[in-house]
Design a protein around this motif. Structure first.
Motif, mmCIF file in Angstrom:
data_model
loop_
_atom_site.group_PDB
_atom_site.id
_atom_site.type_symbol
_atom_site.label_atom_id
_atom_site.label_comp_id
_atom_site.label_asym_id
_atom_site.label_seq_id
_atom_site.Cartn_x
_atom_site.Cartn_y
_atom_site.Cartn_z
ATOM 1 N N MET B 390 0.843 -1.214 0.000
ATOM 2 C CA MET B 390 0.000 0.000 0.000
ATOM 3 C C MET B 390 0.871 1.254 0.000
ATOM 4 S SD MET B 390 -3.066 -0.979 -0.275
ATOM 5 C CE MET B 390 -2.796 -2.612 -0.918
ATOM 6 N N ASP B 391 1.933 1.232 0.802
ATOM 7 C CA ASP B 391 2.846 2.374 0.815
ATOM 8 C C ASP B 391 3.498 2.578 -0.552
ATOM 9 O OD1 ASP B 391 2.351 3.044 3.409
ATOM 10 O OD2 ASP B 391 4.197 2.200 4.241
ATOM 11 N N LYS B 392 3.895 1.456 -1.149
ATOM 12 C CA LYS B 392 4.538 1.545 -2.463
ATOM 13 C C LYS B 392 3.598 2.136 -3.500
ATOM 14 C CE LYS B 392 7.893 -2.235 -2.809
ATOM 15 N NZ LYS B 392 8.222 -3.472 -3.528
ATOM 16 N N LEU B 393 2.360 1.651 -3.490
ATOM 17 C CA LEU B 393 1.374 2.149 -4.458
ATOM 18 C C LEU B 393 1.122 3.633 -4.261
ATOM 19 C CD1 LEU B 393 -1.227 -0.747 -4.484
ATOM 20 C CD2 LEU B 393 -0.118 0.210 -6.517
ATOM 21 N N ALA B 394 0.952 4.029 -2.998
ATOM 22 C CA ALA B 394 0.681 5.442 -2.716
ATOM 23 C C ALA B 394 1.838 6.295 -3.226
ATOM 24 C CB ALA B 394 0.463 5.646 -1.221
ATOM 25 N N ALA B 395 3.060 5.815 -2.972
ATOM 26 C CA ALA B 395 4.231 6.570 -3.420
ATOM 27 C C ALA B 395 4.229 6.664 -4.944
ATOM 28 C CB ALA B 395 5.506 5.900 -2.924
ATOM 29 N N GLU B 396 3.940 5.547 -5.595
ATOM 30 C CA GLU B 396 3.917 5.500 -7.052
ATOM 31 C C GLU B 396 2.880 6.472 -7.620
ATOM 32 O OE1 GLU B 396 5.667 3.472 -10.370
ATOM 33 O OE2 GLU B 396 6.100 3.325 -8.238
ATOM 34 N N LEU B 397 1.755 6.586 -6.907
ATOM 35 C CA LEU B 397 0.669 7.448 -7.379
ATOM 36 C C LEU B 397 0.827 8.887 -6.893
ATOM 37 C CD1 LEU B 397 -2.212 4.946 -6.645
ATOM 38 C CD2 LEU B 397 -1.633 5.826 -8.929
ATOM 39 N N PHE B 404 -4.830 7.123 0.515
ATOM 40 C CA PHE B 404 -4.909 6.014 -0.433
ATOM 41 C C PHE B 404 -5.584 4.802 0.207
ATOM 42 C CE2 PHE B 404 -2.977 2.097 -2.170
ATOM 43 C CZ PHE B 404 -3.528 2.169 -3.445
ATOM 44 N N ARG B 405 -5.208 4.504 1.447
ATOM 45 C CA ARG B 405 -5.834 3.366 2.144
ATOM 46 C C ARG B 405 -7.323 3.637 2.375
ATOM 47 N NH1 ARG B 405 -0.495 3.224 4.065
ATOM 48 N NH2 ARG B 405 0.353 1.138 4.491
ATOM 49 N N ARG B 406 -7.649 4.837 2.801
ATOM 50 C CA ARG B 406 -9.056 5.174 3.087
ATOM 51 C C ARG B 406 -9.914 5.033 1.828
ATOM 52 N NH1 ARG B 406 -10.776 8.721 7.276
ATOM 53 N NH2 ARG B 406 -11.808 9.925 5.653
ATOM 54 N N LEU B 407 -9.322 5.405 0.711
ATOM 55 C CA LEU B 407 -10.042 5.333 -0.559
ATOM 56 C C LEU B 407 -10.416 3.893 -0.922
ATOM 57 C CD1 LEU B 407 -10.799 7.404 -2.729
ATOM 58 C CD2 LEU B 407 -8.614 6.930 -3.845
ATOM 59 N N ASN B 408 -9.610 2.962 -0.456
ATOM 60 C CA ASN B 408 -9.826 1.553 -0.803
ATOM 61 C C ASN B 408 -10.293 0.707 0.374
ATOM 62 O OD1 ASN B 408 -8.788 1.237 -3.721
ATOM 63 N ND2 ASN B 408 -7.214 2.486 -2.719
ATOM 64 N N ALA B 409 -10.598 1.361 1.481
ATOM 65 C CA ALA B 409 -10.936 0.631 2.710
ATOM 66 C C ALA B 409 -12.237 -0.151 2.568
ATOM 67 C CB ALA B 409 -11.044 1.612 3.873
ATOM 68 N N MET B 410 -12.280 -1.347 3.114
ATOM 69 C CA MET B 410 -13.530 -2.115 3.118
ATOM 70 C C MET B 410 -14.497 -1.498 4.120
ATOM 71 S SD MET B 410 -13.195 -5.592 5.408
ATOM 72 C CE MET B 410 -12.427 -6.563 4.155
ATOM 73 N N SER B 411 -15.751 -1.870 3.974
ATOM 74 C CA SER B 411 -16.761 -1.404 4.916
ATOM 75 C C SER B 411 -17.798 -2.511 5.026
ATOM 76 C CB SER B 411 -17.388 -0.101 4.415
ATOM 77 O OG SER B 411 -17.837 -0.287 3.079
ATOM 78 N N GLN B 412 -18.782 -2.290 5.853
ATOM 79 C CA GLN B 412 -19.826 -3.307 5.999
ATOM 80 C C GLN B 412 -20.436 -3.583 4.624
ATOM 81 O OE1 GLN B 412 -22.451 -2.597 9.239
ATOM 82 N NE2 GLN B 412 -23.618 -4.470 8.900
ATOM 83 N N GLY B 413 -20.538 -4.863 4.266
ATOM 84 C CA GLY B 413 -21.073 -5.218 2.960
ATOM 85 C C GLY B 413 -20.024 -5.622 1.940
ATOM 86 N N THR B 414 -18.758 -5.278 2.213
ATOM 87 C CA THR B 414 -17.675 -5.672 1.296
ATOM 88 C C THR B 414 -17.573 -7.198 1.234
ATOM 89 O OG1 THR B 414 -16.408 -3.658 1.742
ATOM 90 C CG2 THR B 414 -15.160 -5.556 0.929
ATOM 91 N N LEU B 415 -17.194 -7.704 0.053
ATOM 92 C CA LEU B 415 -16.952 -9.140 -0.094
ATOM 93 C C LEU B 415 -15.486 -9.438 0.176
ATOM 94 C CD1 LEU B 415 -18.721 -10.426 -3.354
ATOM 95 C CD2 LEU B 415 -19.491 -10.568 -0.987
ATOM 96 N N LEU B 416 -15.250 -10.480 0.970
ATOM 97 C CA LEU B 416 -13.889 -10.988 1.116
ATOM 98 C C LEU B 416 -13.531 -11.760 -0.149
ATOM 99 C CD1 LEU B 416 -13.988 -12.319 4.793
ATOM 100 C CD2 LEU B 416 -12.848 -10.270 3.952
ATOM 101 N N PRO B 417 -12.256 -12.054 -0.355
ATOM 102 C CA PRO B 417 -11.892 -12.828 -1.562
ATOM 103 C C PRO B 417 -12.554 -14.204 -1.580
ATOM 104 C CG PRO B 417 -10.012 -12.600 -0.076
ATOM 105 C CD PRO B 417 -11.059 -11.667 0.407
#
Ligand code: FES
Ligand code: FES
Lengths: 197, 793
Positions: B390-397, B404-417
């Motif tokens: 996640m740190d690497k991606l944020a740096a890259e972007l 960046f993490r908040r933007l992709n954070a799961m919440s109630q209702g998210t599907l696990l893999p």
């Protein structure tokens, strides 16, 4: 060999002690005082900390023969020791413990014990009380050694800074608490003692 | 000394009160501060003998012969046992796969494997006798990593294995393999504007509980044995012990002694069977206590891992896909490896929304030390890797790593893999927001604090190696997800027996479970639940033993949920009985007995409007109500062996950390200045204990980040089995740990609570390493980070 020394103000004797035994082994297995703990037996964790003639030592590193005629205070005698200190009595625990007091720290029958935190507050030392109140005890295996070390710190330094506390307790490992509440406990004991004076 | 020292009842209540939600103090606190609390190593019996275990000096060897005659001839020795002395056909044990020999048979598979046992009248006599046992070994080649384990001509750890994973693994030296596929990774990958990948390594961590493996076995007149022991799960031990001894389970009576920490390291057996064998053979009580050296060989460790990850994201910061491969080294025996694989794979995405994933996790059989359960259980290793990504991606972007993490954070209702819906609050973004909002500790305190500056707070600490020269600060963030409870279809129940009676004119609740109190404070919570549900003050905690039904394991953050749930459930049933009695006795005096909702409060039966109907003491009238009931959480299901799909988990636990470090770049010394944590606990049954758990777990994560590793040589030998060489954080290494507790109830759980013990261990490690990266600019793909990684020497 036969060994004679003072533990928590009372003279104790042990026979047939093998010369390789540590003070920790003699206390735990021969004198019925298992309060001092055996987390490493390598001098690295401080769980076996006792006072030897007033000085905190790792009991696992002290050969039993070295304590002949000397004075040892363990966690079982800590409350009496602190009380006598407060009463201006003898700081080394050498002036003896009454039989009634001694019975209290000797192993008790297994049943009907009370885990009451506040049942006999007068029977606990300030540091023992503070460890319970601050939540500094989880599994409790590090607790006896930390109590002896922290009590000795407060004896030398009634209002230690955080860095003083960390330095004094740096030889005592705790795996459960992350130490925050142990710091809280020492601060609490110091504050309460100050208030009481 | 008395004739025995064994655990007893603990009563709490005349001065300490407190129902759920209050910071009630521990019922065993006084015993623990006076030194009276009876830990397993404190057990004592008149006439007892001491047991000692002879262990293999080799990681892999054939045993040609064992000669015990000289050891047996030594004065003071009562018994010497080897494989040939095992009394029944059951000679192996194991949590899931019975592949672990009680004593080695013809072959040893790891350094420190038990080979023979001695009982003698003094521990030193036993040690010396063990040294006189002559074992002739012929060393065999070792497998110590994936390449050597899966080579074509690799020696097989367990040739001819027929366990339930044997049929689906790609190689017999793979314990278990779990793939998970979801979505269309190729298509998603094509949408990515940036793709980052990395290989990460996690070293072998030790639980390092302070109370050594120990216990006392006392032979009984009926041919059975009484065993006083420190464990995480009495009934799991019992299931493994009794068949080896050839005794029916009811003749192996186990009682939990004081447990000096566990953290997963007591899920597997250590000296339990050994002590029983010696006691039954000699007819005398036998005590075994490992010292720290032996303890490092006496329990399994955290799986070391190699993890390869690839993530993609779009320009606007949305994760597109994830591919990963996680290789866990399980060592010589299976232990909990299959379940660790299940966790590592199903939680490998972390608390993020990624619809397209390809995941594979495997655990290997090697000649390294066996690995199994440790706090965080597979999720720790994955979290270190995905958070670095996640740190690497944020740096890259060019984005802020928290945003960046908040933007992709799961919440109630998210599907696990695995396709499972997260059906309770998942406040990942909120935890990140809170952790970032906490005030930062002052910078360069050694310059700004003037007089009160203290060099002891700098990297190097007491050694006084710097006064601030070469010291740089870094700040890092991480967040993680841990499952709570046993997953993958396991029947994860618990049992509680509750007795309500009048003693000395006061109602008293006796709570009896087999829950292992290992320091977590389960006994405190049980007393709180009993007070809340039964309206009593006095609660007696009966020692945990096998005279009551199983409580399941004290692991997977599950005990407050499951055994807490069982205590609540039994208390509710007891309350119903009380009200039945009350209706029968007093119902005709007041219509509310029939019409109102009735509660038990302050020793009285009251209506929900607060009107007192009767005293509990009168209602009971000398009768005792005594019930034992099982309780279960929602069932789960196994993961599909090919797709990894399935509703495998019960509940989740989320924590986020922010680490602030100062690094002496010249010497490579790291000082963690502050390690703040925000965690959702659902409902804090005991806020003081909750914070204590979070701080303790956080500190173990810090240990993994910068100091803790069992070093194993290429010959698969353990190089540092001592607290001199295996370092755990001291009070000087541990920073202040501010904790922000969030309480969003999980409606499926008792009182809305969440299991909390493990989550803080996950994100602590990657947060610290992220902060060190921020301070130094180094890549740091391995934990623990050592000084040489920072200085490049
Ligand atoms: S037992 Fe003495 S220092 Fe660890
Ligand atoms: S409370 Fe468990 S080691 Fe300190």
């Amino acid at each position: 060999m036969r060994l004679t020394f003072t533990v928590n103000g009372r003279q104790q004797e042990a026979d047939d002690v093998w010369e390789g035994e540590s003070l920790l082994y003699v206390l735990r297995e021969r004198m019925g005082l298992p309060g001092s703990k055996n987390a490493c037996e390598q001098g690295e964790c401080g769980s076996c900390t006792v006072r030897l003639d007033g000085v905190p030592v790792c009991a696992c590193l002290v050969a039993a023969g070295q304590v002949q005629d000397r004075e040892v205070v363990t966690v079982e005698g800590l409350a009496d020791y602190a009380r006598q200190r407060a009463e201006g009595g003898c700081g080394t625990g050498a002036c003896g413990t009454s039989l009634d007091d001694a019975k209290r720290w000797q192993s008790k029958p297994a049943d009907g014990r009370t885990g009451e935190a506040g049942a006999f507050p007068q029977q606990l030392s300030a540091i023992q009380r503070a460890f319970i109140d601050a939540g500094a005890v989880q599994c409790g295996f590090c607790t006896p050694g930390l109590l002896v070390a922290a009590d000795e710190l407060l004896e030398r330094n009634a209002s230690p800074s955080d860095e003083d506390i960390r330095e004094a307790l740096s030889g005592n490992l705790c795996r459960c608490t992350g130490y925050e509440k142990i710091l809280d406990a020492v601060r609490l004991a110091a504050a309460r003692t100050e208030e009481a004076v | 000394m008395g004739a025995t020292r064994i655990p007893g009842n603990i009563t709490q209540g005349s001065t300490a009160k407190g129902g759920i939600g209050e910071s009630t103090l521990r019922p065993d606190g006084t015993l623990k501060v006076t030194g009276e609390f009876a830990y397993s190593s404190d057990m004592w019996h008149e006439d007892m003998l001491w047991g000692f275990t002879l262990r293999s000096p080799h990681a892999h060897a054939e045993i040609k012969s064992i000669d015990t005659s000289e050891a047996l001839a030594q004065a003071g020795v009562y018994a010497v046992l080897t494989y040939d002395d095992l009394p029944t056909d059951v000679k192996n044990y194991g949590l899931e796969i019975q592949d672990t020999p009680v004593l080695a048979h013809g072959r040893v598979r790891h350094h420190g494997e038990p080979v023979a046992l001695v009982a003698a009248d003094h521990p030193e006599t036993a040690r010396r006798a063990a040294a006189k046992i002559k074992v002739e070994y012929v060393q065999l080649p070792v497998v110590h990593d994936e390449q050597t384990a899966l080579a074509e001509d690799a020696p097989l750890l367990h040739p001819g294995r027929d366990d339930h994973h044997a049929g689906h693994v790609p190689h017999p030296n793979v314990v278990h393999r779990q793939p998970i596929h979801r979505g269309d990774v190729a298509a998603a990958r094509a949408r990515a504007d940036v793709i980052v990948s990395g290989e990460y390594v996690v070293g072998m961590q030790d639980q390092a509980f302070l109370g050594p493996e120990s216990g006392l076995a006392v032979p009984a007149e009926d041919g059975g044995v009484d065993l006083y022991i420190a464990t995480q799960w009495l009934h799991s031990d019992l299931r493994q012990i009794a068949p080896v001894l050839g005794l029916p389970p009811e003749k192996v009576r186990m009682t939990l002694s004081g447990v000096g920490g566990a953290f997963g390291g007591r899920e597997d057996l250590s000296m339990q069977i050994h002590a029983c064998l010696l006691a039954l053979r000699t007819g005398k009580p036998v005590k075994i206590v490992y010292n720290r050296f032996e303890s490092f060989f006496g329990h399994v460790h955290r799986h070391p891992a190699k993890l390869w990850y690839e993530h993609g994201a779009t320009k606007d910061g949305k994760l597109t896909h994830m591919r990963c491969r996680i290789v866990l080294d399980g060592g010589a025996y299976a232990s909990a490896s299959p379940a660790v694989v299940g966790n590592a794979s199903s939680l490998s995405v972390g608390p993020y929304v990624i619809d397209d994933v390809e995941i594979e996790a495997v655990a290997l059989y090697t000649n390294n030390p066996p690995c199994g359960a440790m706090r965080g259980f597979g999720a720790v290793q994955a979290c270190f890797a995905y958070e670095a990504q996640m740190d690497k991606l944020a740096a890259e972007l060019g984005m802020d790593p928290v945003e960046f993490r908040r933007l992709n954070a799961m919440s109630q209702g998210t599907l696990l893999p695995t396709g499972q819906v997260v059906d309770s609050p998942a406040p990942v973004a909120e935890l990140l927001r809170r952790i970032k909002a906490m005030p930062l500790p002052p910078e360069r305190q050694w310059e700004t604090a003037g007089e009160s500056a203290d060099v002891r707070a700098l990297p190097g600490g007491l050694s006084n190696t710097t006064h601030g020269e070469g010291v740089v600060r870094g700040v890092g963030y991480a967040v993680g997800i841990k499952n709570v409870g046993f997953s993958e279809g396991f029947d994860d129940y618990s049992t509680a027996r509750v007795r309500l009676e009048v003693v000395g004119g006061e109602p008293v609740a006796v709570v009896h479970t087999a829950m292992a109190e290992v320091g977590q404070g389960g006994v405190t919570v049980h007393a709180q639940i009993a007070r809340t549900e039964l309206g009593v003050t006095q609660v007696t905690i009966h020692p945990a033993d096998t005279q009551v039904g199983s409580a399941g394991s004290t692991s997977a953050s599950r005990q407050t949920y499951v055994t807490g749930g069982a205590v609540k459930n039994t208390c509710e049933a007891v309350r119903e009985k009380v009200l039945e009695l009350g209706r029968a006795r007093f119902g005709s005096y007041h219509p509310a007995w029939a019409t109102a909702e009735l509660l038990l409060e302050s020793g009285k039966v009251v209506t929900d409007g607060g009107e007192v109907l009767a005293d509990l003491v009168e209602v009971l009238e000398g009768e005792a109500i005594d019930l034992e009931l099982e309780w279960r959480h929602r069932p789960t299901e196994a993961f599909d062996l090919h797709t990894g799909q399935g509703n495998g988990h019960v509940q989740y636990s989320f924590a986020a950390h922010r680490a602030v470090v100062e690094v002496d770049t010249e010497l490579g010394l790291v000082k963690v200045v502050e390690l703040a944590c925000a965690q959702d606990v659902g409902r804090a049954l005991n806020p003081l204990s909750v914070v204590g758990q979070i701080q303790g777990g956080t500190t173990q994560g810090l240990g993994l980040a910068v100091m803790e590793e069992i070093v194993v040589s290429k010959e698969a030998k353990v190089r540092n089995p001592s607290f001199t060489d295996y370092l755990i954080p001291t009070i000087l290494d541990t920073p202040t740990i501010p904790v922000d507790v969030l309480e969003l109830a999980d409606e499926h759980a008792p009182y809305g609570l969440r299991g909390i013990g493990e989550a803080p261990t996950l994100s602590s490690t990657p947060a610290v390493v992220s902060a060190i990266r921020a301070a130094t600019g180094l890549a740091l793909n391995r934990v623990p980070v050592r000084p040489e990684h920072l200085t490049g020497t």
